[in-house]
Design an enzyme around this catalytic site. Structure first.
Site, short mmCIF file in Angstrom:
data_model
loop_
_atom_site.label_atom_id
_atom_site.label_comp_id
_atom_site.label_asym_id
_atom_site.label_seq_id
_atom_site.Cartn_x
_atom_site.Cartn_y
_atom_site.Cartn_z
N HIS A 121 -6.08 3.02 -3.84
CA HIS A 121 -5.99 3.26 -2.39
C HIS A 121 -6.31 4.74 -2.09
O HIS A 121 -5.80 5.30 -1.14
CB HIS A 121 -4.57 2.89 -1.91
CG HIS A 121 -4.43 2.76 -0.42
ND1 HIS A 121 -5.40 2.21 0.40
CD2 HIS A 121 -3.41 3.10 0.42
CE1 HIS A 121 -4.97 2.21 1.66
NE2 HIS A 121 -3.76 2.76 1.71
N HIS A 132 3.69 -2.27 3.17
CA HIS A 132 3.74 -0.92 2.58
C HIS A 132 5.05 -0.74 1.81
O HIS A 132 6.12 -0.93 2.39
CB HIS A 132 3.62 0.14 3.68
CG HIS A 132 2.29 0.12 4.36
ND1 HIS A 132 2.01 -0.75 5.40
CD2 HIS A 132 1.15 0.83 4.14
CE1 HIS A 132 0.76 -0.55 5.80
NE2 HIS A 132 0.21 0.40 5.05
N ASP A 155 0.81 -1.22 0.00
CA ASP A 155 0.00 0.00 0.00
C ASP A 155 0.85 1.27 0.00
O ASP A 155 2.03 1.24 0.36
CB ASP A 155 -0.90 0.04 1.25
CG ASP A 155 -2.03 -0.98 1.16
OD1 ASP A 155 -1.96 -1.84 0.26
OD2 ASP A 155 -2.95 -0.92 1.99
N ASP A 156 0.19 2.36 -0.37
CA ASP A 156 0.68 3.74 -0.20
C ASP A 156 1.73 4.21 -1.22
O ASP A 156 2.15 5.35 -1.19
CB ASP A 156 1.24 4.00 1.22
CG ASP A 156 0.20 3.79 2.31
OD1 ASP A 156 -0.95 3.43 1.96
OD2 ASP A 156 0.52 3.97 3.49
N HIS A 189 -4.99 9.44 0.77
CA HIS A 189 -4.91 8.65 2.00
C HIS A 189 -5.67 9.32 3.16
O HIS A 189 -5.22 9.34 4.31
CB HIS A 189 -3.45 8.41 2.41
CG HIS A 189 -3.28 7.10 3.14
ND1 HIS A 189 -3.46 6.97 4.49
CD2 HIS A 189 -2.98 5.87 2.68
CE1 HIS A 189 -3.26 5.71 4.84
NE2 HIS A 189 -2.96 5.02 3.75
ZN ZN Z 1 -2.49 3.02 3.38
#
Ligand code: ZN
Length: 464
Positions: free
Chosen positions: A325, A419, A274-275, A329
């Site tokens: 995603h 991540h 993620d991210d 955020h």
């Molecule tokens: Zn995230």
């Protein structure tokens, strides 16, 4: 008397010298001049496009005729080597003719034919396939093919090693093929001296007598490009593969994906990152995944995708799945409806615009969502996907701890949350993959795993 003898000796020396000069003179004349006598030359130009013309030079002499058609680009770095090579071929032909001079019947002049085929891949990428044929006494002595792969942009020649990332693999396949054809061949080691082209989605290697081909017969070895496309350099791939073949490859890939049925009792893991994308960590993660031949799913923030478009594209190129995603955020429970919708939908469009892939999975930031989020996801054809194993990599930032936390919770069908923005996560990845492989796990994307989750109910996942 003494003087008379001296005079006689000198006269003898003089005569010997004179006859040597005469013999040499007539010999060298026999070697060099007759073929150059009464030579008439004609030049014809045929324009292929604004950069390339084909120039045909025909010669007629007493003992031979020749016709040389060669590309002419007015780029010195390209023209000079090609024309130098062609001139050398002509010299070799004349030498050959000298060897058989006594046999040559003047009524049947020998003939040298040089013909050029131009294969255009792109407005700056061309391959010239030049065929040389020698006829002496109406009999074809040999055929020889020389090729020049030319990059007009860089004004340079390209070798097999430029066109293919893994040229060793290509050589291996070609060698196999040559053996099958029963050609007794020398090695193909010298990549710069191999003559080849790509035409109609076939890779063609020309094995010339006396070079790679010890049988003394000219052969063209063909390999379908579909067998080699994986080894092509990305820089040239699109230019060298026809649209037809590109579609075929795409269809085969899609079929493979659709047909991949997971065994309901199999041990599968979906790794998720993620991210990202991140300037350096994403690449490190990609390298490790490649090393272990593992596929994963990357839930990207569209603002990062826009910031690092090349890295996002690398993820797609490497065959991983791309999920959404959000843009920034943000906690979707803490924003108004308009913002929530934008974070779900605009992000999807932005990711698609950069990667060409439409994300069909959405992972809400912090795992925070409500019914409105689920409704908006459904409306925009995105499945909401959470995780079943939290590596806590965002919290611990410690390689060993990330490893320990992760492996403790693993079970078949797990979706692991990682991540690709922390170096410690990338450093822990080889340890985690090593462990999972030892345990007999296979790595799949989230989309591949979803049918199994539907059946077995493993991991939080909220409908299609
Ligand atoms: Zn995230």
């Amino acid at each position: 008397m003494i003087n008379g003898k001296k005079w006689f000796n000198w006269a003898l020396v003089f005569l010997v010298c004179l006859s040597l000069v005469i013999i040499y003179g007539s010999y060298s004349q026999a070697v060099k001049t007759p073929k150059q006598e009464n030579v008439s030359v004609k030049i014809l130009n045929d324009k292929i496009n604004k950069e390339i013309k084909l120039q045909t030079e025909t010669k007629e002499a007493d003992l031979f005729t020749s016709s040389k058609m060669l590309p002419f680009l007015t780029i010195e770095a390209i023209d000079v080597p090609i024309h130098k090579w062609a001139n050398n071929e002509e010299t070799l032909f004349l030498e050959e003719l000298e060897k058989t001079e006594l046999l040559v019947d003047e009524k049947i002049p020998a003939h040298l034919n040089v013909n050029s085929d131009v294969h255009e891949f792109d407005d700056h990428l061309y391959n010239f396939v030049i065929t040389v044929e020698q006829f002496i006494q109406n009999e074809k002595q040999h055929t020889y093919v020389k090729t020049f792969m030319v990059d007009l942009e860089n004004e340079s020649f390209l070798s097999l090693a430029d066109i293919f990332v893994d040229s060793n693999k290509v050589i291996e396949l070609l060698t196999e093929r040559i053996k099958k054809e029963g050609i007794q061949t020398a090695t193909l080691d010298d990549l710069h001296n191999l003559n080849w082209t790509i035409h109609d989605d076939e890779f063609i290697l020309y094995v010339n007598p006396g070079e790679q081909n010890l049988n003394n017969d000219f052969k063209a070895i063909k390999l379908p490009l579909i067998k080699l496309h994986n080894y092509l350099n990305e820089e040239y791939k699109d230019m060298l593969i026809s649209n037809k073949l590109a579609n075929e490859i795409k269809e085969i890939k899609e079929e493979k994906n659709n047909n991949r049925k997971l065994d309901p009792n199999g041990k599968y893991i979906a790794l998720t990152f993620d991210d990202g994308p991140h300037a350096s960590v994403t690449n490190q993660v990609l390298e490790t995944l490649k090393e272990y031949d593992a596929k994963a799913t990357f839930f990207m923030l569209s603002k990062n995708v826009q910031f690092y478009p090349e890295i996002a594209k690398e993820v797609v190129k490497a065959g991983h799945e791309v999920g959404n995603h959000s843009i920034t955020h943000v906690n979707l429970n803490a924003v108004n409806g308009m913002r929530m919708k934008s974070e779900l939908s605009d992000s999807k469009e932005q990711i698609k615009a950069v990667t060409g892939i439409e994300p069909l999975l959405f992972r809400p930031p912090y795992g925070e969502y409500n019914q409105n989020v689920l409704d908006q996801a459904k409306k925009t054809k995105q499945s909401v996907v959470l995780w079943s194993v939290d590596s806590l990599d965002w919290k611990t930032r410690n390689t060993k701890q990330i490893y320990n936390t992760t492996i403790k919770q693993i079970e078949p069908g797990s979706i692991i949350l990682l991540h690709d923005i922390h170096k410690t996560t990338a450093d822990a990845l080889p340890l985690i993959l090593e462990y999972l492989l030892d345990e007999g796990y296979e790595f799949v994307t989230v989309s591949e795993l979803i049918p199994l989750i539907d059946a077995n109910g493993i991991g939080p996942y909220y409908g299609k």
